[in-house]
Design a protein around this motif. Sequence first.
Motif, mmCIF file in Angstrom:
data_model
loop_
_atom_site.group_PDB
_atom_site.id
_atom_site.type_symbol
_atom_site.label_atom_id
_atom_site.label_comp_id
_atom_site.label_asym_id
_atom_site.label_seq_id
_atom_site.Cartn_x
_atom_site.Cartn_y
_atom_site.Cartn_z
ATOM 1 N N UNK A 171 32.563 27.386 39.334
ATOM 2 C CA UNK A 171 33.436 28.544 39.494
ATOM 3 C C UNK A 171 32.777 29.790 38.905
ATOM 4 N N UNK A 172 33.078 30.937 39.488
ATOM 5 C CA UNK A 172 32.639 32.227 38.946
ATOM 6 C C UNK A 172 33.878 32.928 38.414
ATOM 7 N N UNK A 173 33.858 33.274 37.154
ATOM 8 C CA UNK A 173 35.021 33.860 36.483
ATOM 9 C C UNK A 173 34.622 35.167 35.815
ATOM 10 N N UNK A 174 35.629 35.984 35.569
ATOM 11 C CA UNK A 174 35.414 37.238 34.830
ATOM 12 C C UNK A 174 36.473 37.321 33.745
ATOM 13 N N UNK A 175 36.036 37.651 32.538
ATOM 14 C CA UNK A 175 36.965 37.742 31.418
ATOM 15 C C UNK A 175 36.372 38.674 30.366
ATOM 16 N N UNK A 176 37.239 39.092 29.464
ATOM 17 C CA UNK A 176 36.811 39.892 28.325
ATOM 18 C C UNK A 176 36.753 38.984 27.110
ATOM 19 N N UNK A 177 35.704 39.124 26.318
ATOM 20 C CA UNK A 177 35.528 38.215 25.187
ATOM 21 C C UNK A 177 34.863 38.940 24.040
ATOM 22 N N UNK A 178 35.190 38.497 22.851
ATOM 23 C CA UNK A 178 34.461 38.926 21.659
ATOM 24 C C UNK A 178 33.427 37.850 21.361
#
Length: 697
Positions: free
Chosen positions: A146-153
């Motif tokens: 899967x290709x995902x997009x998220x914001x992360x620290x």
Amino acid sequence: MEQWLEHERERIPLWVPVGLGIGIAAWFVLPHRWAWLGFCCAALALACGAALLPAGGRGRKIAVSAGILACLGCLLIWGKAVLVGTPPLQRATFAIVTGEVRAVNPVPSKAMVRLLVRPMDAPELPPMLRVNLRQPDMSPAIGRGAIVRFRARLMPPAPPSLPGGYDFAARAYFMGIGATGRALPPIAVIRPATAGPDLRNRLFAHILARLEGSAGGIAAALATGDQGAITEDDAEAMRRSGLAHLLSISGLHVTALIGAVIFLLMRVMALSRRAALDWPLMLIAAGGGALAGIGYTLLTGAEVPTVRSCVAALLVLGGLALGRDAITLRLVATGALIVLCLWPEALIGPSFQMSFAAVVAIIALSEHPRFRAFAAARDENPWRKTGRAVTVLLLTGFAVELVLAPIAFFHFHKAGMLGAFANIIAIPLTTFVVMPLEALALLLDLAGLGAPAWWATGKALDLLLFIAHGVGSSPMAVALGPALPGWIFGMMVMGGLWCLLWRSGWRWLGLVPATIGFVAILLNPAPDILVTGDGRHVALRTDQGMALLRDRAGDYVRDAMAESAGYGGVLEALADLPQARCSDDLCSVQLDRGGRRWRLLVTRSDMLVERGAFRRDCRWADIVISDRRLPRWCQPAWLKADRPLLAMTGGLSINLEKGTVRTVHRPDDAHPWMPRRTGPGRGGHAPSKASGSDAAP
């Protein structure tokens, strides 16, 4: 010496992996490339010097081989670090990550899922990230491919927070993980998963669906090696009772599986008259067992203990097929050599050390003539036979506990005391009841008839957990101790190897360094002050126990502080101590140690403190600790541990009576997983009276 070596000629090859391991260990201990190069030159100089000795002697050959092996070990791990390792992220950062999911590992006990993500079109990020995702935020579309997009620290992989702690940064470097973090919702799925869960994850989920609660977590770990569903209470009980080895797929599990496969194949083939008379049944059954062992190793993730056990089992099966006695220390040495050549970084991990140490102790004990004579089968009444078998199990358990104690103290700062007694019941229960029942339940599930077998498996696992909690709750279950210096551990390891690998009376010379190391463990002083690498958490040893600066610190920090200090009680709040004076911004404490009074000043907030008062407090203090950069005019009498200094040294363990400071790493440490650091600048101030090899520079 030549006569002694001639007498021990069959044992000399056992030292080949030891020589290679010395070179690997030297690379981890020494700080930078010039030291590594110097070690290689010294090892080759030893080999060249030994080559000048008279030809024909075993001592000459051993010295030449030792020098070459040590050099090869250092070059092996150095080369792998350069060619294979992944440099870490240099600093914490917030980022919007778009990447491909390479692996999904559920951790039900913490209500989260761990994803391995390969970032796309982000050259500033490492090639592989490990991020945690809350279970409610997980989508069925998130899987492998899967290709995902998220914001992360994102953070660099964590180094040890305190001296003697677990070094995840080094492990992550060789695992290819350059950063860790937490994915923040929402998680956008750009492309759904292209592949379903792998066999290991499907089996993990299947077992948890059949068995709920604590029993399900243990059952899943026994079958897949994944301990993510085991609650912390159960895991701690297994560790305290000396049964944690049952959760790590190793020799016990691989041997039980291969033995069961061989037994079943032999019985099935024997049903055919032609097969029983004409076919080489043992050879065919051994081949089936070997395939089952390899498949099980791949299924459970091919961890070091599993690979070692699989290699050893294959060698045993090969020896049996050739009609030879294969269960010897040479088998263990061959397995160790294969593991070190393929995964040299495994040497410094507790998994490698404990698995090989336990097997070496068991085989060395079984080879002793008196023990072999006592354990030999004979015609006697059932009660004497049972008593003899229990005694053999107890003696074996004591030998294993004794050998594993230094390793446990070094890595975990605790060692089991009652594990030998718990294992008398737990090992037969796991081997002959739990694992066969679980295998039967999985087999019956193919026809949808596994419910009764799962019920029986759950009851057997409940009994195993009852034993673990019962033994683990005893105050005598474990012995605690503060973090050990590396030289004590190295001395005990070499002494133990000398005793176990030789056969003649000279073997007992190994008791000298082992005894020195044991006495050093007993005399190892508990630290007076502990400081984590970020400077936020400080623990003090008092006459009544230990106190923590931030009383709202989480369980992880509290456990790390208590384990590093070898303390088993409750950590009090520093502000509640009668000798402490604390405000919202500062804490000052006075400690009487070593015949003098030490004055400690610790910052508690990020608020600006009035300059005149703070300058006066700095001059009053012997030690100032802060999680921020302190101005140059803050000059305590002995040590200023602020952000610049802690960035160079990591966490600190301070002994006031001896005036020594142990650090997580040396300021000149140039191992590739270390973030690039600058000098202490205006903030660094070293202790003026520190002494010893562990003193902070």
